[in-house]
Design a protein around this motif. Sequence first.
Motif, mmCIF file in Angstrom:
data_model
loop_
_atom_site.group_PDB
_atom_site.id
_atom_site.type_symbol
_atom_site.label_atom_id
_atom_site.label_comp_id
_atom_site.label_asym_id
_atom_site.label_seq_id
_atom_site.Cartn_x
_atom_site.Cartn_y
_atom_site.Cartn_z
ATOM 1 N N TYR A 128 0.832 -1.211 0.000
ATOM 2 C CA TYR A 128 0.000 0.000 0.000
ATOM 3 C C TYR A 128 0.865 1.259 0.000
ATOM 4 C CZ TYR A 128 -3.096 3.635 1.885
ATOM 5 O OH TYR A 128 -3.788 4.794 2.080
ATOM 6 N N VAL A 129 1.908 1.270 0.837
ATOM 7 C CA VAL A 129 2.807 2.425 0.910
ATOM 8 C C VAL A 129 3.525 2.624 -0.426
ATOM 9 C CG1 VAL A 129 4.869 3.366 2.026
ATOM 10 C CG2 VAL A 129 3.112 2.236 3.405
ATOM 11 N N ARG A 167 2.534 1.810 -3.393
ATOM 12 C CA ARG A 167 1.589 2.329 -4.394
ATOM 13 C C ARG A 167 1.258 3.790 -4.124
ATOM 14 N NH1 ARG A 167 -2.167 -3.166 -4.457
ATOM 15 N NH2 ARG A 167 -0.906 -4.320 -5.994
ATOM 16 N N GLU A 168 1.233 4.187 -2.835
ATOM 17 C CA GLU A 168 1.029 5.592 -2.504
ATOM 18 C C GLU A 168 2.178 6.446 -3.032
ATOM 19 O OE1 GLU A 168 -1.358 7.657 -0.556
ATOM 20 O OE2 GLU A 168 -2.474 6.041 -1.534
ATOM 21 N N VAL A 169 3.385 5.923 -2.944
ATOM 22 C CA VAL A 169 4.554 6.647 -3.462
ATOM 23 C C VAL A 169 4.414 6.869 -4.961
ATOM 24 C CG1 VAL A 169 7.021 6.407 -3.964
ATOM 25 C CG2 VAL A 169 6.161 5.945 -1.661
ATOM 26 N N ALA A 170 4.037 5.809 -5.685
ATOM 27 C CA ALA A 170 3.874 5.926 -7.134
ATOM 28 C C ALA A 170 2.781 6.929 -7.487
ATOM 29 C CB ALA A 170 3.555 4.555 -7.732
ATOM 30 N N ALA A 171 1.753 7.028 -6.641
ATOM 31 C CA ALA A 171 0.628 7.920 -6.918
ATOM 32 C C ALA A 171 0.940 9.375 -6.574
ATOM 33 C CB ALA A 171 -0.601 7.467 -6.128
ATOM 34 N N LEU A 217 8.901 -6.572 -2.890
ATOM 35 C CA LEU A 217 7.544 -6.095 -2.651
ATOM 36 C C LEU A 217 7.090 -5.138 -3.752
ATOM 37 C CD1 LEU A 217 7.854 -5.480 1.188
ATOM 38 C CD2 LEU A 217 6.306 -7.126 0.123
ATOM 39 N N ALA A 218 8.013 -4.297 -4.222
ATOM 40 C CA ALA A 218 7.681 -3.368 -5.305
ATOM 41 C C ALA A 218 7.316 -4.122 -6.575
ATOM 42 C CB ALA A 218 8.850 -2.415 -5.563
ATOM 43 N N ARG A 219 8.033 -5.192 -6.848
ATOM 44 C CA ARG A 219 7.706 -5.996 -8.030
ATOM 45 C C ARG A 219 6.317 -6.611 -7.891
ATOM 46 N NH1 ARG A 219 12.227 -10.222 -8.548
ATOM 47 N NH2 ARG A 219 11.158 -10.736 -10.503
ATOM 48 N N LYS A 220 5.975 -7.041 -6.679
ATOM 49 C CA LYS A 220 4.628 -7.567 -6.431
ATOM 50 C C LYS A 220 3.579 -6.478 -6.573
ATOM 51 C CE LYS A 220 4.405 -11.702 -3.573
ATOM 52 N NZ LYS A 220 3.721 -12.279 -2.381
ATOM 53 N N ALA A 221 3.893 -5.289 -6.069
ATOM 54 C CA ALA A 221 2.924 -4.196 -6.040
ATOM 55 C C ALA A 221 2.488 -3.755 -7.431
ATOM 56 C CB ALA A 221 3.516 -3.006 -5.282
ATOM 57 N N PHE A 222 3.403 -3.832 -8.402
ATOM 58 C CA PHE A 222 3.118 -3.293 -9.731
ATOM 59 C C PHE A 222 3.054 -4.361 -10.817
ATOM 60 C CE2 PHE A 222 5.263 0.021 -7.225
ATOM 61 C CZ PHE A 222 4.240 0.952 -7.196
ATOM 62 N N TRP A 223 3.144 -5.613 -10.431
ATOM 63 C CA TRP A 223 3.068 -6.708 -11.409
ATOM 64 C C TRP A 223 1.707 -6.666 -12.125
ATOM 65 C CZ3 TRP A 223 6.476 -10.113 -13.281
ATOM 66 C CH2 TRP A 223 5.975 -11.208 -13.984
ATOM 67 N N PRO A 224 1.667 -6.911 -13.454
ATOM 68 C CA PRO A 224 2.756 -7.383 -14.333
ATOM 69 C C PRO A 224 3.575 -6.254 -14.967
ATOM 70 C CG PRO A 224 0.710 -7.418 -15.539
ATOM 71 C CD PRO A 224 0.360 -6.955 -14.153
ATOM 72 N N VAL A 283 9.243 23.269 -3.639
ATOM 73 C CA VAL A 283 10.275 23.012 -4.649
ATOM 74 C C VAL A 283 11.628 22.835 -3.969
ATOM 75 C CG1 VAL A 283 11.496 23.954 -6.643
ATOM 76 C CG2 VAL A 283 9.027 24.288 -6.424
ATOM 77 N N GLY A 284 12.341 21.794 -4.354
ATOM 78 C CA GLY A 284 13.656 21.523 -3.792
ATOM 79 C C GLY A 284 13.642 20.560 -2.629
ATOM 80 N N GLU A 285 12.481 20.380 -2.008
ATOM 81 C CA GLU A 285 12.364 19.428 -0.909
ATOM 82 C C GLU A 285 12.083 18.038 -1.452
ATOM 83 O OE1 GLU A 285 10.430 22.576 2.318
ATOM 84 O OE2 GLU A 285 9.171 21.061 1.353
ATOM 85 N N HIS A 286 12.278 17.031 -0.620
ATOM 86 C CA HIS A 286 11.922 15.673 -1.032
ATOM 87 C C HIS A 286 11.541 14.857 0.194
ATOM 88 C CE1 HIS A 286 16.184 14.908 0.052
ATOM 89 N NE2 HIS A 286 15.813 13.663 0.250
ATOM 90 N N PHE A 287 11.131 13.638 -0.046
ATOM 91 C CA PHE A 287 10.735 12.746 1.031
ATOM 92 C C PHE A 287 11.581 11.483 1.015
ATOM 93 C CE2 PHE A 287 7.092 15.389 1.364
ATOM 94 C CZ PHE A 287 6.498 15.126 2.587
ATOM 95 N N ARG A 288 11.802 10.925 2.196
ATOM 96 C CA ARG A 288 12.268 9.548 2.325
ATOM 97 C C ARG A 288 11.060 8.749 2.792
ATOM 98 N NH1 ARG A 288 17.912 10.181 3.121
ATOM 99 N NH2 ARG A 288 18.428 12.039 1.901
ATOM 100 N N VAL A 289 10.828 7.621 2.200
ATOM 101 C CA VAL A 289 9.678 6.787 2.567
ATOM 102 C C VAL A 289 10.182 5.408 2.955
ATOM 103 C CG1 VAL A 289 7.526 5.737 1.759
ATOM 104 C CG2 VAL A 289 8.087 8.085 1.099
ATOM 105 N N PHE A 290 9.636 4.871 4.053
ATOM 106 C CA PHE A 290 10.118 3.606 4.614
ATOM 107 C C PHE A 290 8.987 2.576 4.687
ATOM 108 C CE2 PHE A 290 12.641 7.113 6.307
ATOM 109 C CZ PHE A 290 13.929 6.712 5.923
#
Length: 301
Positions: free
Chosen positions: A18-19, A21-25, A46-53, A177-184
């Motif tokens: 879920y997390v 897919r939220e990142v991709a969105a 997990l990422a491969r599972k999340a977006f398969w195929p 602008v210029g900021e970013h996130f780390r997601v875990f």
Amino acid sequence: MKKYNITHIRELESESIYVLREVAAQFERPALLFSGGKDSIVMYYLARKAFWPAKVPFPLVHIDTGHNFEETIVFRDELVEKTGATLIVGSVQESIDTGRVAEEKGYSASRNLLQTTTLLDTIEKHKFDCALGGGRRDEEKARAKERFFSHRDEFGQWDPKNQRPELWNIFNGKKHVGEHFRVFPLSNWTEMDVWQYILLENVDIPSLYFTHKREVFFRDNQWLAAAPFMKLKPTEKIEVREVRCRTIGDISCTGMALSTANSLEDIILEVAASRVTERGSRADDKRSESAMEDRKKEGYF
């Protein structure tokens, strides 16, 4: 593995997907930080599972210290070739050569701290607005302060006192602008959860995690791998021991555990019986009581 354990692992898997897919969105240019260690391997799995195929919609980013275990690099390259992933490598050696950072000197010299500048430069170069990391809250007290979505300012810095609430799994990825996130995505996993998932899913991992013979030397109550760039003190000597890695990083700071674990089942039993934390074998975390938090504030993973 007991049935209730499988249910627990599947709930963690679902949360992480879920997390991801939220990142991709929510983000335009996310990237997955890949070290070749078990946590980043599971995160990519997990990422491969999340977006398969479909293919994973973001590249793998490896910050290469130049002092990595050869087995890690071989595993990384084979995985990228097998799965068709896009790989971006940030080079600490290049950062040294261009004067961005200075090589540490002395017996305890390490390139681990130097990764921060290389990582921030790589994020800036490729305009990534999110970097996925495999950090878990059980690893270390500074990481226990992290949210799933961890905001970083325009300098890549983390403020543990200024984090956004995450009620009902609603994540706020808005930034300037210029900021970013780390997601875990693995925040709620434990070391045992990761190993049980690797066993359950038969996930490939580097041979370093299993017992093997290696030249090592003893320093500060831990075994370190011998390498040409590792400077020995006069009282230290190289020995051949049966060891394995519990966590994998730069050779200079990765402690090797004396072990007889030759299978995933053996590793799980060994972890269950251990009274030393996973990060307890990392020399870089022993430099000070707040070593990890200090590095995170500066832009570390």
